[in-house]
Design a protein around this motif. Structure first.
Motif, mmCIF file in Angstrom:
data_model
loop_
_atom_site.group_PDB
_atom_site.id
_atom_site.type_symbol
_atom_site.label_atom_id
_atom_site.label_comp_id
_atom_site.label_asym_id
_atom_site.label_seq_id
_atom_site.Cartn_x
_atom_site.Cartn_y
_atom_site.Cartn_z
ATOM 1 N N THR A 32 -28.214 7.131 -34.343
ATOM 2 C CA THR A 32 -28.585 8.461 -33.821
ATOM 3 C C THR A 32 -28.274 8.552 -32.336
ATOM 4 O OG1 THR A 32 -30.906 7.795 -33.544
ATOM 5 C CG2 THR A 32 -30.327 8.930 -35.602
ATOM 6 N N ARG A 33 -28.434 7.446 -31.610
ATOM 7 C CA ARG A 33 -28.063 7.450 -30.182
ATOM 8 C C ARG A 33 -26.564 7.693 -30.026
ATOM 9 N NH1 ARG A 33 -32.277 3.771 -30.015
ATOM 10 N NH2 ARG A 33 -31.006 1.926 -30.307
ATOM 11 N N PHE A 34 -25.765 7.039 -30.873
ATOM 12 C CA PHE A 34 -24.310 7.218 -30.849
ATOM 13 C C PHE A 34 -23.953 8.683 -31.124
ATOM 14 C CE2 PHE A 34 -20.235 7.549 -32.952
ATOM 15 C CZ PHE A 34 -19.395 6.696 -32.243
ATOM 16 N N LEU A 35 -24.580 9.272 -32.152
ATOM 17 C CA LEU A 35 -24.288 10.656 -32.517
ATOM 18 C C LEU A 35 -24.623 11.611 -31.365
ATOM 19 C CD1 LEU A 35 -25.606 10.549 -36.182
ATOM 20 C CD2 LEU A 35 -23.213 10.815 -35.479
ATOM 21 N N ARG A 36 -25.759 11.389 -30.733
ATOM 22 C CA ARG A 36 -26.145 12.240 -29.590
ATOM 23 C C ARG A 36 -25.192 12.041 -28.414
ATOM 24 N NH1 ARG A 36 -31.205 10.790 -31.215
ATOM 25 N NH2 ARG A 36 -32.280 12.461 -32.284
ATOM 26 N N GLN A 37 -24.877 10.801 -28.139
ATOM 27 C CA GLN A 37 -23.988 10.463 -27.020
ATOM 28 C C GLN A 37 -22.627 11.142 -27.188
ATOM 29 O OE1 GLN A 37 -23.545 6.211 -26.697
ATOM 30 N NE2 GLN A 37 -21.868 6.348 -25.254
ATOM 31 N N HIS A 38 -22.156 11.230 -28.433
ATOM 32 C CA HIS A 38 -20.860 11.857 -28.720
ATOM 33 C C HIS A 38 -20.998 13.343 -29.063
ATOM 34 C CE1 HIS A 38 -19.758 7.610 -28.878
ATOM 35 N NE2 HIS A 38 -18.551 8.036 -28.564
#
Length: 163
Positions: A14-20
């Motif tokens: 979820t951090r990756f998805l938000r970051q991107h």
């Protein structure tokens, strides 16, 4: 069987998805050991074809790779090896897969893996308007648009599905 926490977890995925800046929805369900996509599709009331598995495999040199496949299909490892110019591809041992990705088997996400791994995606996944893929924890899927996966993860598209 315990009911899942109603609040979606924060995971490396979820951090990756938000970051991107990828739009995604969160879907919690009661995880069942060895239930696979049959259970998650039933629990979320979505077609199993739209639930995408994240499979960790390895080539003949034991280099890991990820395959994204429809929940109701299997991967032809022979065809995958042929299309990727490898001698052989086989499923990774669960403990080895966890070391490569940082995720427990049953909770493996292609997003936010510990190591950046080559990703192969079944081409027909792009025909779906929305897919459900693991969010980095057992019993937790995220809904994403397959073209966003294409844009951010840049997988190699393959045709390796078996009925």
């Amino acid at each position: 069987m315990t009911r899942p926490d109603p609040h979606p977890p924060e995971t490396p995925a979820t951090r990756f998805l938000r970051q991107h800046q990828l739009a995604f929805s969160t879907h919690l369900y009661t995880y069942e050991d060895h239930g696979g996509t049959k259970v998650s599709s039933r629990e979320l009331n979505v077609p199993e074809h739209a639930v995408v598995k994240t499979l960790v495999m390895e080539d003949e040199s034991r280099h890991p790779l990820i395959v994204l496949m429809h929940g109701d299909r299997k991967v032809s490892t022979k065809e995958l090896a042929r299309q990727t110019s490898h001698k052989q591809i086989s499923p990774c041992d669960p403990a080895v897969a966890q070391r490569h990705t940082g995720y427990l088997v049953g909770g493996t996400s292609p997003f936010g893996t510990r190591k950046q791994l080559p990703i192969f995606m079944e081409r027909s996944i792009l025909d779906l308007s929305l897919i459900y893929i693991n969010g980095g924890k057992r019993g937790f899927l995220v809904g994403v648009h397959p073209h966003d996966i294409l844009r951010v993860l840049k997988p190699t598209l393959v045709n390796v599905a078996l009925e």
